[in-house]
Design an enzyme around this catalytic site. Structure first.
Site, PDB file in Angstrom:
ATOM      1  N   GLY A 146       0.736  -1.050  -0.190  1.00 15.10           N
ATOM      2  CA  GLY A 146      -0.132  -0.129  -0.139  1.00 15.10           C
ATOM      3  C   GLY A 146       0.941   1.426  -0.136  1.00 15.10           C
ATOM      4  O   GLY A 146       0.099   2.045   0.047  1.00 15.10           O
ATOM      5  N   TYR A 178       5.457   6.406  -0.934  1.00 13.31           N
ATOM      6  CA  TYR A 178       6.114   6.299   0.047  1.00 13.31           C
ATOM      7  C   TYR A 178       7.383   5.360  -0.096  1.00 13.31           C
ATOM      8  O   TYR A 178       7.891   6.046   1.079  1.00 13.31           O
ATOM      9  CB  TYR A 178       5.262   6.164   0.897  1.00 13.31           C
ATOM     10  CG  TYR A 178       5.688   6.713   2.711  1.00 13.31           C
ATOM     11  CD1 TYR A 178       5.426   7.852   3.288  1.00 13.31           C
ATOM     12  CD2 TYR A 178       6.254   5.582   3.677  1.00 13.31           C
ATOM     13  CE1 TYR A 178       6.123   8.424   4.358  1.00 13.31           C
ATOM     14  CE2 TYR A 178       6.537   6.024   4.989  1.00 13.31           C
ATOM     15  CZ  TYR A 178       6.550   7.181   5.315  1.00 13.31           C
ATOM     16  OH  TYR A 178       6.923   7.814   6.173  1.00 13.31           O
ATOM     17  N   ILE A 231       6.059   4.878  14.698  1.00 12.66           N
ATOM     18  CA  ILE A 231       6.080   5.182  16.132  1.00 12.66           C
ATOM     19  C   ILE A 231       4.562   6.310  16.026  1.00 12.66           C
ATOM     20  O   ILE A 231       4.454   6.452  15.315  1.00 12.66           O
ATOM     21  CB  ILE A 231       7.130   7.164  15.749  1.00 12.66           C
ATOM     22  CG1 ILE A 231       8.428   6.113  15.088  1.00 12.66           C
ATOM     23  CG2 ILE A 231       6.791   7.655  16.577  1.00 12.66           C
ATOM     24  CD1 ILE A 231       9.638   5.302  15.986  1.00 12.66           C
TER      25      ILE A 231
HETATM   26  N1  CAA Z   1      -0.158  -8.479   2.431  1.00 13.30           N
HETATM   27  C1  CAA Z   1      -0.863  -8.752   2.076  1.00 13.30           C
HETATM   28  N2  CAA Z   1      -1.857  -8.240   1.163  1.00 13.30           N
HETATM   29  C2  CAA Z   1      -2.782  -7.381   2.132  1.00 13.30           C
HETATM   30  C3  CAA Z   1      -1.660  -6.703   2.997  1.00 13.30           C
HETATM   31  C4  CAA Z   1      -0.681  -7.277   3.443  1.00 13.30           C
HETATM   32  N3  CAA Z   1       0.129  -6.452   3.826  1.00 13.30           N
HETATM   33  N4  CAA Z   1      -2.993  -6.111   3.222  1.00 13.30           N
HETATM   34  C5  CAA Z   1      -3.943  -6.156   3.346  1.00 13.30           C
HETATM   35  N5  CAA Z   1      -3.711  -6.812   2.147  1.00 13.30           N
HETATM   36  C6  CAA Z   1      -5.061  -7.386   1.228  1.00 13.30           C
HETATM   37  C7  CAA Z   1      -6.212  -7.617   1.399  1.00 13.30           C
HETATM   38  O1  CAA Z   1      -6.700  -8.709   2.446  1.00 13.30           O
HETATM   39  C8  CAA Z   1      -6.788  -7.476   0.357  1.00 13.30           C
HETATM   40  O2  CAA Z   1      -7.230  -8.683  -0.033  1.00 13.30           O
HETATM   41  P1  CAA Z   1      -8.521  -9.432  -1.358  1.00 13.30           P
HETATM   42  O3  CAA Z   1      -8.609  -8.621  -2.033  1.00 13.30           O
HETATM   43  O4  CAA Z   1      -7.307 -10.516  -1.455  1.00 13.30           O
HETATM   44  O5  CAA Z   1      -9.880  -9.208   0.002  1.00 13.30           O
HETATM   45  C9  CAA Z   1      -6.367  -7.084  -0.568  1.00 13.30           C
HETATM   46  O6  CAA Z   1      -5.071  -6.735  -0.206  1.00 13.30           O
HETATM   47  C10 CAA Z   1      -6.883  -5.055  -0.332  1.00 13.30           C
HETATM   48  O7  CAA Z   1      -6.188  -4.570  -1.703  1.00 13.30           O
HETATM   49  P2  CAA Z   1      -6.850  -3.288  -1.762  1.00 13.30           P
HETATM   50  O8  CAA Z   1      -6.536  -2.162  -3.167  1.00 13.30           O
HETATM   51  O9  CAA Z   1      -8.371  -3.627  -2.013  1.00 13.30           O
HETATM   52  O10 CAA Z   1      -6.540  -2.349  -0.537  1.00 13.30           O
HETATM   53  P3  CAA Z   1      -7.598  -1.328   0.163  1.00 13.30           P
HETATM   54  O11 CAA Z   1      -8.065  -0.488  -0.342  1.00 13.30           O
HETATM   55  O12 CAA Z   1      -8.694  -2.254   1.428  1.00 13.30           O
HETATM   56  O13 CAA Z   1      -6.932  -0.979   0.952  1.00 13.30           O
HETATM   57  C11 CAA Z   1      -4.541   0.421   2.250  1.00 13.30           C
HETATM   58  C12 CAA Z   1      -4.994  -1.079   1.462  1.00 13.30           C
HETATM   59  C13 CAA Z   1      -5.050   1.715   2.230  1.00 13.30           C
HETATM   60  C14 CAA Z   1      -2.969   0.443   1.847  1.00 13.30           C
HETATM   61  C15 CAA Z   1      -4.538  -0.546   3.601  1.00 13.30           C
HETATM   62  O14 CAA Z   1      -4.438  -1.666   3.411  1.00 13.30           O
HETATM   63  C16 CAA Z   1      -3.637   0.246   4.588  1.00 13.30           C
HETATM   64  O15 CAA Z   1      -3.515   1.016   4.957  1.00 13.30           O
HETATM   65  N6  CAA Z   1      -2.587  -0.335   4.902  1.00 13.30           N
HETATM   66  C17 CAA Z   1      -1.743   0.607   6.339  1.00 13.30           C
HETATM   67  C18 CAA Z   1      -0.581   0.630   4.877  1.00 13.30           C
HETATM   68  C19 CAA Z   1       0.699   1.133   5.834  1.00 13.30           C
HETATM   69  O16 CAA Z   1       1.731  -0.302   6.956  1.00 13.30           O
HETATM   70  N7  CAA Z   1       0.828   2.444   6.086  1.00 13.30           N
HETATM   71  C20 CAA Z   1       1.574   2.873   6.863  1.00 13.30           C
HETATM   72  C21 CAA Z   1       2.019   4.297   7.225  1.00 13.30           C
HETATM   73  S1  CAA Z   1       2.758   5.248   8.642  1.00 13.30           S
HETATM   74  C22 CAA Z   1       4.170   5.418   8.030  1.00 13.30           C
HETATM   75  O17 CAA Z   1       4.208   5.523   6.520  1.00 13.30           O
HETATM   76  C23 CAA Z   1       4.431   5.734   8.577  1.00 13.30           C
HETATM   77  C24 CAA Z   1       6.660   5.260   8.758  1.00 13.30           C
HETATM   78  O18 CAA Z   1       7.496   6.012   8.310  1.00 13.30           O
HETATM   79  C25 CAA Z   1       6.238   3.795   9.081  1.00 13.30           C
END
Ligand code: CAA
Length: 248
Positions: free
Chosen positions: A151, A155, A188
């Site tokens: 996702g 970034y 964090i």
């Molecule tokens: N690994 C594998 N599969 C995953 C997954 C992962 N980590 N996360 C979700 N999936 C799967 C789901 O189970 C779903 O599968 P199905 O289609 O088979 O049901 C599919 O992927 C969902 O895909 P979509 O494209 O429909 O995704 P979505 O729109 O539902 O949401 C997302 C995707 C918005 C990226 C959401 O997963 C999310 O917010 N993830 C977190 C991302 C993240 O970690 N961001 C960090 C922010 S903080 C930061 O960046 C600070 C830092 O430096 C650490």
């Protein structure tokens, strides 16, 4: 005559991690200038710092995605406070989404804000640091630039790019009294993390061996360590600070 304090410019200084970095550096005796994007938030933020006794923290609203604005902003900071000795690139945003759903705008704004900005700031301070024969540049990257994150193609690419810049610039400045390093925080406890859907966030937390998020203060202390005059032999390094979530 009182001696001028060394100046530290912290981009994204009013944010979750940035605020702790500003306070750590202010405690260490720097004149801190916190970069901001939102003027209303920044005004209130500054009032809080002052009422907490931080008279050596100021703010500067500079559009980091605009090269000329950075050049002019640095000139204004240096005219007011003196030459910048420490630059901390902490400004960053997320626009998460899987690639198949990501718009070009989501890609471009993250690359501009998180990576192109680092060129703009470094380019704007480097001549002054070379003249001083001294400088500390600290780039706040991310665990997700190290390992990639579902996702976050935008970034992860920007954050990995930051460390490429760090290593190249560290070589260019190694004999000039300037060090350039990257810090890669894991998850964090800040508002940025709270934007992740709760279920996803909890699943991520379970993958952290320490089973907790880091604190902004833990990042602030590491920045202060790298900023210190005494730590002049560390350059081009990446330091992971992530509770064991990624060991590369
Ligand atoms: N690994 C594998 N599969 C995953 C997954 C992962 N980590 N996360 C979700 N999936 C799967 C789901 O189970 C779903 O599968 P199905 O289609 O088979 O049901 C599919 O992927 C969902 O895909 P979509 O494209 O429909 O995704 P979505 O729109 O539902 O949401 C997302 C995707 C918005 C990226 C959401 O997963 C999310 O917010 N993830 C977190 C991302 C993240 O970690 N961001 C960090 C922010 S903080 C930061 O960046 C600070 C830092 O430096 C650490």
């Amino acid at each position: 005559m009182t001696q001028q304090k060394p100046v530290a410019w912290v981009t994204g200084g009013t944010g979750g991690i940035g605020s702790s970095i500003c306070r750590e550096l202010a405690d260490a005796g720097y004149q801190v200038v916190a970069g901001y994007n939102n003027p209303d938030k920044a005004k209130t933020w500054l009032e809080t710092q002052k009422s907490d006794g931080y008279d050596n923290i100021d703010i500067a609203g500079i559009d980091l995605t605009d090269f000329e604005a950075c050049q002019n902003g640095v000139k204004a900071i240096e005219d007011q406070h003196g030459p910048i000795a420490v630059l901390v690139n902490c400004a960053g945003i997320t626009k998460d989404g899987t690639l198949k759903k990501m718009s070009a705008d989501q890609w471009n704004v993250v690359i501009d804000t998180n990576l192109n900005s680092v060129f703009n700031t470094c380019r704007s301070v480097i001549e002054s640091m070379l003249e001083q024969g001294y400088g500390r540049i600290i780039n706040i990257s991310s665990i997700n630039g190290r390992k990639g994150q579902f996702g976050q193609v935008n970034y992860s690419a920007a954050k990995a790019g930051m460390h490429g810049l760090t290593m190249a610039l560290a070589q260019e400045t190694a004999t000039k009294g300037i060090t350039v390093n990257t810090i890669s925080p894991g998850y964090i406890a800040t508002d940025m993390i709270m934007k992740i859907p709760e279920k996803v966030r909890e699943a991520i937390r379970e993958t952290i061996p320490m089973k907790r998020y880091g604190t902004p203060e833990e990042i602030g202390r590491l920045v202060n360590f790298l900023a210190s005059k005494d730590n002049g032999f560390i350059t081009g390094a990446n330091i992971d600070i992530n509770g064991g979530q990624f060991m590369g």
